[in-house]
Motif scaffolding. Structure first.
Motif, PDB file in Angstrom:
ATOM      1  N   ILE A  87       0.830  -1.206   0.000  1.00  0.00           N
ATOM      2  CA  ILE A  87       0.000   0.000   0.000  1.00  0.00           C
ATOM      3  C   ILE A  87       0.867   1.261   0.000  1.00  0.00           C
ATOM      4  O   ILE A  87       0.583   2.229  -0.714  1.00  0.00           O
ATOM      5  N   GLY A  88       1.954   1.248   0.788  1.00  0.00           N
ATOM      6  CA  GLY A  88       2.853   2.404   0.821  1.00  0.00           C
ATOM      7  C   GLY A  88       3.496   2.639  -0.539  1.00  0.00           C
ATOM      8  O   GLY A  88       3.572   3.772  -1.022  1.00  0.00           O
ATOM      9  N   GLY A  89       3.947   1.559  -1.166  1.00  0.00           N
ATOM     10  CA  GLY A  89       4.561   1.682  -2.489  1.00  0.00           C
ATOM     11  C   GLY A  89       3.560   2.198  -3.504  1.00  0.00           C
ATOM     12  O   GLY A  89       3.859   3.108  -4.287  1.00  0.00           O
ATOM     13  N   ALA A  90       2.352   1.634  -3.492  1.00  0.00           N
ATOM     14  CA  ALA A  90       1.315   2.061  -4.437  1.00  0.00           C
ATOM     15  C   ALA A  90       0.956   3.533  -4.207  1.00  0.00           C
ATOM     16  O   ALA A  90       0.785   4.299  -5.167  1.00  0.00           O
ATOM     17  N   ALA A  91       0.886   3.940  -2.921  1.00  0.00           N
ATOM     18  CA  ALA A  91       0.552   5.332  -2.605  1.00  0.00           C
ATOM     19  C   ALA A  91       1.623   6.273  -3.161  1.00  0.00           C
ATOM     20  O   ALA A  91       1.313   7.305  -3.766  1.00  0.00           O
ATOM     21  N   LEU A  92       2.892   5.890  -2.985  1.00  0.00           N
ATOM     22  CA  LEU A  92       3.994   6.698  -3.523  1.00  0.00           C
ATOM     23  C   LEU A  92       3.910   6.776  -5.047  1.00  0.00           C
ATOM     24  O   LEU A  92       4.047   7.851  -5.636  1.00  0.00           O
ATOM     25  N   PHE A  93       3.696   5.625  -5.674  1.00  0.00           N
ATOM     26  CA  PHE A  93       3.594   5.602  -7.139  1.00  0.00           C
ATOM     27  C   PHE A  93       2.519   6.587  -7.605  1.00  0.00           C
ATOM     28  O   PHE A  93       2.741   7.371  -8.542  1.00  0.00           O
ATOM     29  N   GLY A  94       1.366   6.577  -6.953  1.00  0.00           N
ATOM     30  CA  GLY A  94       0.281   7.483  -7.344  1.00  0.00           C
ATOM     31  C   GLY A  94       0.681   8.947  -7.228  1.00  0.00           C
ATOM     32  O   GLY A  94       0.346   9.760  -8.091  1.00  0.00           O
ATOM     33  N   ILE A  95       1.434   9.268  -6.164  1.00  0.00           N
ATOM     34  CA  ILE A  95       1.887  10.659  -5.984  1.00  0.00           C
ATOM     35  C   ILE A  95       2.808  11.051  -7.143  1.00  0.00           C
ATOM     36  O   ILE A  95       2.653  12.119  -7.750  1.00  0.00           O
ATOM     37  N   GLY A  96       3.741  10.170  -7.487  1.00  0.00           N
ATOM     38  CA  GLY A  96       4.662  10.461  -8.593  1.00  0.00           C
ATOM     39  C   GLY A  96       3.943  10.557  -9.927  1.00  0.00           C
ATOM     40  O   GLY A  96       4.264  11.401 -10.775  1.00  0.00           O
ATOM     41  N   TRP A  97       2.937   9.704 -10.114  1.00  0.00           N
ATOM     42  CA  TRP A  97       2.134   9.708 -11.347  1.00  0.00           C
ATOM     43  C   TRP A  97       1.349  11.019 -11.447  1.00  0.00           C
ATOM     44  O   TRP A  97       1.273  11.653 -12.503  1.00  0.00           O
ATOM     45  N   GLY A  98       0.778  11.439 -10.306  1.00  0.00           N
ATOM     46  CA  GLY A  98       0.000  12.677 -10.283  1.00  0.00           C
ATOM     47  C   GLY A  98       0.861  13.911 -10.493  1.00  0.00           C
ATOM     48  O   GLY A  98       0.400  14.923 -11.017  1.00  0.00           O
ATOM     49  N   LEU A  99       2.122  13.843 -10.055  1.00  0.00           N
ATOM     50  CA  LEU A  99       3.033  14.975 -10.261  1.00  0.00           C
ATOM     51  C   LEU A  99       3.479  15.066 -11.715  1.00  0.00           C
ATOM     52  O   LEU A  99       3.528  16.142 -12.303  1.00  0.00           O
ATOM     53  N   SER A 100       3.814  13.902 -12.308  1.00  0.00           N
ATOM     54  CA  SER A 100       4.472  13.902 -13.625  1.00  0.00           C
ATOM     55  C   SER A 100       3.524  13.661 -14.802  1.00  0.00           C
ATOM     56  O   SER A 100       3.766  14.127 -15.908  1.00  0.00           O
ATOM     57  N   GLY A 101       2.462  12.899 -14.571  1.00  0.00           N
ATOM     58  CA  GLY A 101       1.573  12.530 -15.680  1.00  0.00           C
ATOM     59  C   GLY A 101       2.045  11.289 -16.427  1.00  0.00           C
ATOM     60  O   GLY A 101       1.385  10.837 -17.360  1.00  0.00           O
ATOM     61  N   PHE A 102       3.208  10.752 -16.029  1.00  0.00           N
ATOM     62  CA  PHE A 102       3.734   9.536 -16.659  1.00  0.00           C
ATOM     63  C   PHE A 102       3.670   8.359 -15.693  1.00  0.00           C
ATOM     64  O   PHE A 102       4.009   8.501 -14.524  1.00  0.00           O
ATOM     65  N   CYS A 103       3.281   7.177 -16.211  1.00  0.00           N
ATOM     66  CA  CYS A 103       3.491   5.941 -15.468  1.00  0.00           C
ATOM     67  C   CYS A 103       4.476   5.117 -16.302  1.00  0.00           C
ATOM     68  O   CYS A 103       4.709   5.416 -17.470  1.00  0.00           O
ATOM     69  N   PRO A 104       5.071   4.061 -15.723  1.00  0.00           N
ATOM     70  CA  PRO A 104       6.131   3.345 -16.453  1.00  0.00           C
ATOM     71  C   PRO A 104       5.685   2.825 -17.819  1.00  0.00           C
ATOM     72  O   PRO A 104       6.398   2.993 -18.818  1.00  0.00           O
ATOM     73  N   GLY A 105       4.504   2.221 -17.888  1.00  0.00           N
ATOM     74  CA  GLY A 105       4.039   1.622 -19.137  1.00  0.00           C
ATOM     75  C   GLY A 105       3.722   2.640 -20.209  1.00  0.00           C
ATOM     76  O   GLY A 105       3.701   2.321 -21.399  1.00  0.00           O
ATOM     77  N   ALA A 106       3.468   3.877 -19.812  1.00  0.00           N
ATOM     78  CA  ALA A 106       3.169   4.926 -20.784  1.00  0.00           C
ATOM     79  C   ALA A 106       4.429   5.672 -21.199  1.00  0.00           C
ATOM     80  O   ALA A 106       4.492   6.228 -22.295  1.00  0.00           O
TER      81      ALA A 106
END
Lengths: 146, 143
Positions: A87-106
């Motif tokens: 959950i902590g990792g997923a929460a962090l990922f979401g914050i980074g995604w929301g900041l940048s607009g990029f996720c790894p697969g995109a």
């Protein structure tokens, strides 16, 4: 060799899907999350199309075959535990995604047309994975010492 | 920056992503999760790095071929380079500990009805939404 060529072709299909869907466009991704502003619900359809296809296709594959075409077995995650690490990792990922607009697969499919911004994102992301892996290795070694 | 609603293209793209996920399982027996595939080509390399690199190369080359063939891909980054670097670092750390991202958890995991993937996806969708809200509506950095 067969496996490498086929993996490249499947990767191409994945990259094409990402590009067509709009997932590789940070402006669109950020607008999807901006429900209170310039909301663009397109990504709901990306998820819907991908999920329906995968759920149906997986069923077909698992029902009709006991092993994949070019491997000895299906490599499926066996961890069933929902814990703080997940959950902590997923929460962090979401914050980074929301900041940048990029996720790894995109981000990977955008390498060839996304210019400096996507390269900066990917460089930082790879560094983040490497950093997390070494921190993780360190803490496991310390645990073993006890 | 406004973007237009593209239901047909987005759905079609999603179906292609799903097809790729199904094929990777049928052929290699692998989850089409970008986090897992990427992690295997960051040193120390995993022993089966070759198919991973091929998958990544295919994913990166296909859109370029599409553009060369006259296709159009809308692309705009309303985010500064420093924020992209910070965001990228956080994404990297997050997907490592969270053991997956949108493709691995959000598509492949939920398609298998994995409770871990459902929990992870709900979590990262929520924090992404809260982050965009904070940046655009609280900090006033509307992009």
């Amino acid at each position: 060799m067969k496996r490498i060529v086929v993996s490249g072709l499947i990767g191409a299909l994945f990259g094409l899907g990402i590009a067509i869907s709009g997932m590789a466009n940070p402006a669109k991704v950020l607008n999807f999350f901006d429900v209170a502003g310039q909301w663009d619900p397109s990504l709901l359809l990306v998820m819907g199309g991908a999920l329906a296809t995968t759920a149906f296709g997986y069923r077909l594959v698992f029902a009709s075959r006991s092993r994949p075409l070019l491997d000895a077995r299906f490599h499926l995650p066996s961890n069933r535990q929902i814990d703080g690490r997940l959950i902590g990792g997923a929460a962090l990922f979401g914050i980074g995604w929301g900041l940048s607009g990029f996720c790894p697969g995109a981000a990977i499919p955008a390498i060839g047309f996304g210019g400096v911004p996507v390269l900066v994102f990917i460089g930082a992301m790879m560094a983040g994975i490497a950093l997390a892996r070494s921190l993780d290795g360190l803490s496991r070694k310390q645990l073993k010492a006890f | 920056m406004e973007t237009s609603f593209t239901p047909v293209m987005s759905f079609a793209g999603g179906v292609l992503i799903g097809l790729a996920a199904v094929l990777l399982m049928a052929v290699n027996g692998r989850i089409a999760g970008m986090t897992g595939i990427l992690a295997g080509i960051i040193p120390p390399l995993s022993s089966d790095w070759a198919w991973r690199l091929a998958f990544l190369a295919g994913a990166a080359v296909a859109p370029v071929v599409m553009i060369a063939a006259g296709g159009v891909i809308d692309y705009a980054v309303p985010v500064s380079l420093p924020v992209l670097a910070i965001g990228g670092l956080i994404v990297g750390i997050g997907v490592y500990f969270g053991a997956g991202c949108t493709s691995g958890h959000g598509v492949c995991g939920i398609a298998r009805l994995s409770p871990r993937s459902i929990a992870a996806t709900l979590t990262f969708m929520l924090t992404a939404g809260l982050t965009v809200y904070a940046v655009r509506h609280l900090a006033g950095g509307a992009a």
